[in-house]
Design a protein around this motif. Sequence first.
Motif, PDB file in Angstrom:
ATOM      1  N   PHE A  19       0.873  -1.249  -0.104  1.00 17.63           N
ATOM      2  CA  PHE A  19       0.035  -0.157   0.023  1.00 17.63           C
ATOM      3  C   PHE A  19       0.849   1.127  -0.026  1.00 17.63           C
ATOM      4  N   ASN A  23       1.025   4.028  -2.844  1.00 20.33           N
ATOM      5  CA  ASN A  23       0.662   5.362  -2.349  1.00 20.33           C
ATOM      6  C   ASN A  23       1.769   6.362  -2.754  1.00 20.33           C
ATOM      7  N   PHE A  27       1.501   9.692  -5.665  1.00 19.19           N
ATOM      8  CA  PHE A  27       1.672  10.941  -5.348  1.00 19.19           C
ATOM      9  C   PHE A  27       2.810  11.574  -6.065  1.00 19.19           C
ATOM     10  N   PHE A  30       1.648  12.220  -9.650  1.00 12.90           N
ATOM     11  CA  PHE A  30       1.064  13.327  -9.658  1.00 12.90           C
ATOM     12  C   PHE A  30       1.873  14.521  -9.547  1.00 12.90           C
ATOM     13  N   CYS A  34       2.166  17.944 -12.071  1.00 19.34           N
ATOM     14  CA  CYS A  34       2.019  19.086 -11.611  1.00 19.34           C
ATOM     15  C   CYS A  34       3.265  20.066 -11.849  1.00 19.34           C
TER      16      CYS A  34
ATOM     17  N   PHE B  84      -7.788  12.183  -2.186  1.00 22.43           N
ATOM     18  CA  PHE B  84      -6.169  12.579  -2.038  1.00 22.43           C
ATOM     19  C   PHE B  84      -5.982  13.113  -0.669  1.00 22.43           C
ATOM     20  N   LEU B  87      -5.643   9.601   1.439  1.00 19.85           N
ATOM     21  CA  LEU B  87      -4.345   9.020   1.029  1.00 19.85           C
ATOM     22  C   LEU B  87      -3.030   9.687   1.470  1.00 19.85           C
ATOM     23  N   LEU B  88      -3.007  11.010   1.309  1.00 20.04           N
ATOM     24  CA  LEU B  88      -1.830  11.717   1.645  1.00 20.04           C
ATOM     25  C   LEU B  88      -1.479  11.727   2.998  1.00 20.04           C
ATOM     26  N   GLY B 166      -4.905  19.447  -6.106  1.00 19.26           N
ATOM     27  CA  GLY B 166      -4.205  19.561  -4.863  1.00 19.26           C
ATOM     28  C   GLY B 166      -4.867  20.417  -3.860  1.00 19.26           C
TER      29      GLY B 166
END
Lengths: 307, 292
Positions: A19, A23, A27, A30, A34, B84, B87-88, B166
């Motif tokens: 996991f 995870n 991130f 993403f 960005c 989001f 999870l973060l 975000g």
Amino acid sequence: MTTMDTGPHWRHARGDIPFAIINYAGFLLFALVCGYPFYYLIINSVSANDISALGDVRLLPVGLHLSNYEQILGLPGLTSSLLVSIARTVIGTGATVLASAFLGFMFTQERLQNRSLWYRLVIFTMYFNAGLIPVYVTIHTLGLTNNFWVYILPAIVQPFNIILVKTYVESLPQSLQEAAELDGAGIVTIFFRIMLPNMTPILATVAIFSAVAQWNSFQDTLLYVTDQRLYPLQYTLYTYLNQANSLAQAAQNAQGNLGAIVSAATTQTPTSIRMTVAVIVVLPIIFVYPLFQRYFVKGIMLGAVKG
Amino acid sequence: MFLVVLPFLVLVFVFSYLPLLGWVTALYDYKPALGLGGSEFVGLQWFEILVSSETQLQQIGQVLANTLAMSFLGIATSLLPVFFAMLLNEVRSTWFRNTVQTLTTLPNFISWVLVYMIAFSLFSTSGLVNTTLHDWGLITVPMKFLDTDQHVWLTMLAWSLWKGLGWGAIMYLAAIAGIDQSLYESARIDGANRFQLMRYITFPQLMPTYVVLLILSIASILNNGMEQYFVFQNAFNREHIQVLDLYVYNIGMTGNSLSMATALSMLKSLISLALLIAANAIAKRARGTSII
């Protein structure tokens, strides 16, 4: 930086490691999606222009040079756009910070007759407007088209900012104001001497929000301004973008293949112009944002509480 | 006391309430050069035209479909910021979490012009994606990502997610930090694992915030704004990108039919007002306080 609570410390359990890997990877991906475009703009603006025009600058600058930034200031209208952007950001931010502080404070004062009525009238405008054209006609009738003040006046009273300040003032101890009242201070004195210094944290938030909004604003120019001397950077970038767009398109149609614009390393190409102006537009945000991130966060949290 | 706030109330009145008078231009054939006095009074002509011809109806129908599609796609993805944030929050490394937060919220603070500029650099026929695919030998002819009428709604959704996801999560992260830790502790004593904690504690605790935002987004279902769609619109994608706000701009400011655009935005404002009142009533029921 926001310091969120790290959360409870988990005991290791089956499935935790896979996991965590997924995870983190998600991130990371993403965050790259960005962040990379900004990096891409920057490395292209300092690379050899003939290579950046081919789209071949991807990971590191190629043929590093800074002459784009020297040359770009010679572009028609760029210097004046920069000045317009700076002027509207400084004046607009100053005006809205003062107005938000004052109104936010006044709307907590029971001495203001019908204060909840006035407050509602102001907040209502956050959700309702007469529409694009009626507002345009009004602004035109007032003689504000092709006028610098069209960037400032309509933006002074911002309902969201007023909510932020009002909420903040309500959280301050009542005794602050009461002590000053006992000394016989008037409302204006109380505001400037007592309240304003105590509001600085929330005013920083308001200032940073409105500075970003002013710096980024584009639509008001599109609607109300045709005089090129009043174009802010965002709008000038947009016009360059369109010109560069058609230039590149024409060149491609003529050559019939990818990236046909070839020129020396420092000769301006549509790509180099676009990239360089874009970096000038975005750089203040990139520098300012991490420093002031906590103010933004505070703003949205307070705003969310009040909705 | 009232006098000191008066100047500000005047500003609000002039820029937000006075334009309501402009609604009468919907009853005229308004020409800015002639002023209202010189323009011809035409009664409800524009409202009739809006629904009279087949082609006009079709166009309005398409614009409404675009508007609602974009809004519903936005609502359909409105849980993403919640996930989001959840999870973060599971990421343990503080610097990693802060870096992710900084990078993913940055796009929220650039203008749509700049977003389009980025889109153009990456996805135009000579942009990064096409040149890369070409160099790798995956394509021979550049793909048209921007100058196309394909998947416009989804592309627009993708860009607004890129820009807003975000930032949208920040509020939920703050809400998570505020959850009573004893809830977690007692659940853990009962043997709950990480996923059960997320599912049965974190998620339900975030729902009140989410619901308020959801209600607000329903109230503004017709207000997509025009900036995003304006910068991305071109001759190819116009049919599917024109949302109501952009359509009003296009016919009013570039098509020079100010009166018809006014008629349309007047209808839009009235429907939005009705939606807002409804949303306000729902909010009042759901959480006891109104949103305005």
